[in-house]
Design an enzyme around this catalytic site. Structure first.
Site, PDB file in Angstrom:
ATOM      1  N   LYS A  29       0.656  -1.279   0.100  1.00  0.00           N
ATOM      2  CA  LYS A  29      -0.019   0.033   0.069  1.00  0.00           C
ATOM      3  C   LYS A  29       0.807   1.225   0.057  1.00  0.00           C
ATOM      4  CE  LYS A  29      -2.753   0.647   3.635  1.00  0.00           C
ATOM      5  NZ  LYS A  29      -2.662   2.034   4.062  1.00  0.00           N
ATOM      6  N   SER A  30       2.016   1.224   0.712  1.00  0.00           N
ATOM      7  CA  SER A  30       2.799   2.513   0.747  1.00  0.00           C
ATOM      8  C   SER A  30       3.478   2.728  -0.386  1.00  0.00           C
ATOM      9  CB  SER A  30       3.970   2.234   1.969  1.00  0.00           C
ATOM     10  OG  SER A  30       3.175   2.106   3.271  1.00  0.00           O
ATOM     11  N   SER A 176       7.250   8.761  12.322  1.00  0.00           N
ATOM     12  CA  SER A 176       6.274   8.376  11.218  1.00  0.00           C
ATOM     13  C   SER A 176       6.618   8.682   9.857  1.00  0.00           C
ATOM     14  CB  SER A 176       4.991   9.419  11.528  1.00  0.00           C
ATOM     15  OG  SER A 176       4.191   9.619  10.544  1.00  0.00           O
ATOM     16  N   GLN A 178       4.627   8.956   7.364  1.00  0.00           N
ATOM     17  CA  GLN A 178       3.745  10.121   6.719  1.00  0.00           C
ATOM     18  C   GLN A 178       4.311  11.329   7.021  1.00  0.00           C
ATOM     19  OE1 GLN A 178      -0.093   9.036   8.023  1.00  0.00           O
ATOM     20  NE2 GLN A 178      -0.079   7.215   6.729  1.00  0.00           N
ATOM     21  N   ASP A 326       1.896  -1.339  11.715  1.00  0.00           N
ATOM     22  CA  ASP A 326       0.432  -1.860  11.336  1.00  0.00           C
ATOM     23  C   ASP A 326       0.101  -3.350  11.587  1.00  0.00           C
ATOM     24  OD1 ASP A 326      -0.059   0.566  10.311  1.00  0.00           O
ATOM     25  OD2 ASP A 326       0.768   0.173   8.258  1.00  0.00           O
ATOM     26  N   LYS A 353      -4.726   5.622  14.554  1.00  0.00           N
ATOM     27  CA  LYS A 353      -4.982   4.940  13.075  1.00  0.00           C
ATOM     28  C   LYS A 353      -6.128   5.230  12.763  1.00  0.00           C
ATOM     29  CE  LYS A 353      -0.661   4.095  12.721  1.00  0.00           C
ATOM     30  NZ  LYS A 353       0.281   4.852  11.884  1.00  0.00           N
ATOM     31  N   ARG A 357      -6.635   1.438  17.882  1.00  0.00           N
ATOM     32  CA  ARG A 357      -6.545  -0.143  17.520  1.00  0.00           C
ATOM     33  C   ARG A 357      -6.249  -0.612  18.798  1.00  0.00           C
ATOM     34  NH1 ARG A 357      -3.227   0.382  11.474  1.00  0.00           N
ATOM     35  NH2 ARG A 357      -5.202   0.120  10.293  1.00  0.00           N
TER      36      ARG A 357
END
Ligand code: S3P
Length: 442
Positions: A29-30, A176, A178, A326, A353, A357
Site C-alpha cells: 500500500k505504501s 512517522s 507519513q 500496522d 490510526k 487500535r
C-alpha cells in the site's frame, strides 16, 4: 469456513484446523501510493506493475487525476501515468477526497503546499476527519505553507493556499513515515534543503523511490536523518510494487496458530524498515522460512513459507515499533494463542490510526474471551486461554477486521464479525483468498 449473514454486512467465521496453499500477496500500500504520486509529479511516463487495487490507492489516483495527471485505468498488471511535472498540478475544480487514507492526505498536503497560486480543499471519510493533521501542518507552516482547517488546522476538511516554501531541518516528535514523506515531498518544491530527523527509523520507501525518480536525497540512517535538495526534477520510471508484508502478516499469524497449516506467501516485500513482524514472530517461536530472496526495482522481496508452530509470549517495544506498526493488531491475536504473557508498549500511535487500535483489539479480543489489559501505550495479553466464538466488530478498520477473522478461525464455535467488508481498503481479495485456503470453496 466463511458465510455472510442475512444483512450481508457481517461475516460468519467458523473455526478451521489449518490453512494450506499458496497466496500471492497484493501490492504494498505504501509503495502504491508513492508510485501514483511520484508518477503524477514526474516528467514523462511512469508505469506501475503490481499496484494495490484497494480503496486507499484508488483515493490517491482520483485526487491526482483531479489535478491533471493522466492515470490509466487501475489494474494490477499495468498502470500507465503521464506525469505533468513538479509544481505543475492544476487547481482542482472540487474538494480532493482522500477517503479513509491517512497516507493520501498527509503526503498530498506536502505536495500541494508548494504549488504557488493554486487553492486546494482536502477532506476524507469520518475516520480520516478525526485523525491528527497537525503533525504535518505544523512543520509545513514552518516551511511557509498556508493551511487552514478545523481545530486550528489539526482536522480535515483542510484548505491549502499554495505558495513558496523554504527548507527547514525538522526534528519530528513521532517516528512517522507519513510525516517524513510529507516534508520530503514539500522539500522538492522548497528553496534549499529540507531535512527530517525522527526519533526512530520509519519505513524508507519515499527515500528509495524519490532517488529512483532522480531527486537528490541524502540519508544518514545512523542519525535517523534524511534530506532532500529542492529544485530536483523527477523523471518517469518503471515501478514494480512488491507484495505488502502488512497484508502477509495475517497469513503469517494464521499459519502459525492453526495447527495443520502450511502456506507459501509469494512476492512479499522485505524492506528492512518493515520486517519487524518477522523478527517478532520468529522470537515467539514461529516457523517462517524466506525462499527465493531477490531485489526488484530497489526493494528487497522474497517468498515466505509458514508452518504451524507453538508460540510463546514476548515483549514488543521501543525502536522496533515503527517497523511493525500496522501488524500490532494481528500480533495481538498471535499473543492470545501463545503460551505466557505478551507485552506491547511504546505503541500509543495505534490510537490515531483508522480506529483506536489498542482499544479496538482489547475490546474485541476480550469478547472472544482473551485476557487483555489496555495501557495508554500498549496491551498486555495473557495467552493460552482458548478463545470462544462471539459477536465482534471491525470498528470499520481494515486491519482490525482481518485480525479478528484470523482470531475467529482459531476460536471454538463460530464468530460473527460486523463490518468485515472494510478489508477492501488494503486487501480486496482477503475474504475470497481465505475461503480458498480454508478449503471451504473446495
Ligand atoms: C504509512 C506509514 C505508517 C503506516 C501507514 C502507512 C506510509 O503511518 O501506519 O499504514 O505509507 O507512510 P505513520 O507514518 O503515521 O506511522
Amino acid at each position: 469456513m466463511l458465510q455472510t449473514d442475512s444483512s450481508a454486512r457481517a461475516l460468519i467465521v467458523s473455526p478451521v484446523s489449518g490453512l494450506r496453499g499458496q497466496v500471492r500477496i497484493p501490492g504494498d500500500k505504501s509503495i502504491s501510493h508513492r508510485a501514483l504520486m511520484l508518477g503524477s509529479l514526474a516528467e514523462g511516463e511512469t508505469t506501475i506493475q503490481g499496484l494495490l487495487l484497494g480503496e486507499d490507492p484508488r483515493s490517491t489516483a482520483a485526487c491526482f487525476r483531479a489535478m491533471g495527471a493522466e492515470i490509466s485505468e487501475l489494474n494490477t498488471d499495468w498502470v500507465r501515468i503521464q506525469g505533468i511535472g513538479l509544481g505543475q498540478l492544476q487547481e482542482p475544480m472540487d474538494v480532493l477526497n482522500a477517503g479513509n487514507s491517512g497516507t493520501t492526505m498527509r503526503l498530498m498536503l506536502g505536495i500541494l503546499a508548494g504549488h504557488a497560486g493554486r487553492f486546494f480543499a482536502v477532506t476524507g471519510d469520518g475516520s480520516l476527519r478525526s485523525r491528527p493533521m497537525r503533525r504535518v501542518v505544523d512543520p509545513l507552516r514552518l516551511m511557509g505553507a498556508q493551511i487552514w482547517g478545523r481545530a486550528g488546522g489539526n482536522l480535515a476538511p483542510l484548505a491549502v493556499q499554495g505558495g513558496s516554501l523554504k527548507g527547514i531541518h525538522y526534528h519530528s516528535p513521532v517516528a512517522s513515515a507519513q510525516v517524513k514523506s510529507c516534508l520530503l515531498l514539500a522539500g522538492l518544491l522548497a528553496e534549499g534543503t529540507t531535512q527530517v530527523t525522527e526519533p526512530a527509523l520509519s519505513r524508507d520507501h519515499s527515500e528509495r523511490m524519490l532517488r529512483a525518480f532522480g531527486a537528490e536525497i541524502k540519508a544518514d540512517p545512523e542519525e535517523k536523518t534524511v534530506a532532500v535538495v529542492g529544485g530536483s526534477r523527477l523523471r518517469g520510471q518503471a515501478v514494480t510494487v512488491p507484495g505488502d508484508i502488512s497484508s502477509a502478516a495475517f497469513w503469517l499469524v494464521a499459519g502459525s496458530i492453526l495447527p495443520e497449516s502450511e502456506l507459501l506467501l509469494e512476492n512479499v516485500g522485505l524492506n528492512p524498515t518493515r520486517t519487524g513482524v518477522l523478527e517478532v514472530l520468529r522470537e515467539m517461536g514461529a516457523d517462517i522460512q524466506i525462499e527465493n530472496a531477490r531485489e526488484i526495482a530497489g526493494e528487497p522481496l522474497g517468498n515466505l513459507r509458514v508452518r504451524s508452530a507453538p508460540l510463546r509470549g514476548c515483549t514488543i517495544a521501543g525502536d522496533r515499533i515503527p517497523t511493525l506498526i500496522d501488524e500490532i493488531p494481528v500480533l495481538a491475536v498471535a499473543a492470545a494463542f501463545a503460551e505466557g504473557v505478551t507485552v506491547i508498549r511504546d505503541a500509543a500511535e495505534l490510537r490515531v490510526k483508522e480506529s483506536d487500535r489498542l482499544a479496538a483489539m482489547a475490546q474485541e479480543l476480550g469478547r472472544l474471551g482473551a485476557r487483555v489489559r489496555e495501557h495508554p501505550d500498549g496491551l498486555e495479553i495473557q495467552g493460552g486461554i482458548p478463545l470462544q466464538g462471539a459477536e465482534v466488530d471491525s470498528h470499520e478498520d481494515h486491519r482490525i477486521a482481518m485480525s479478528l477473522m484470523v482470531a475467529a478461525l482459531g476460536a471454538q464455535g463460530s464468530t460473527t464479525l460486523a463490518g468485515a467488508d472494510c478489508a477492501r481498503i488494503s486487501y480486496p481479495d482477503f475474504i475470497p483468498t481465505l475461503q480458498r485456503v480454508t478449503g471451504s470453496l473446495g
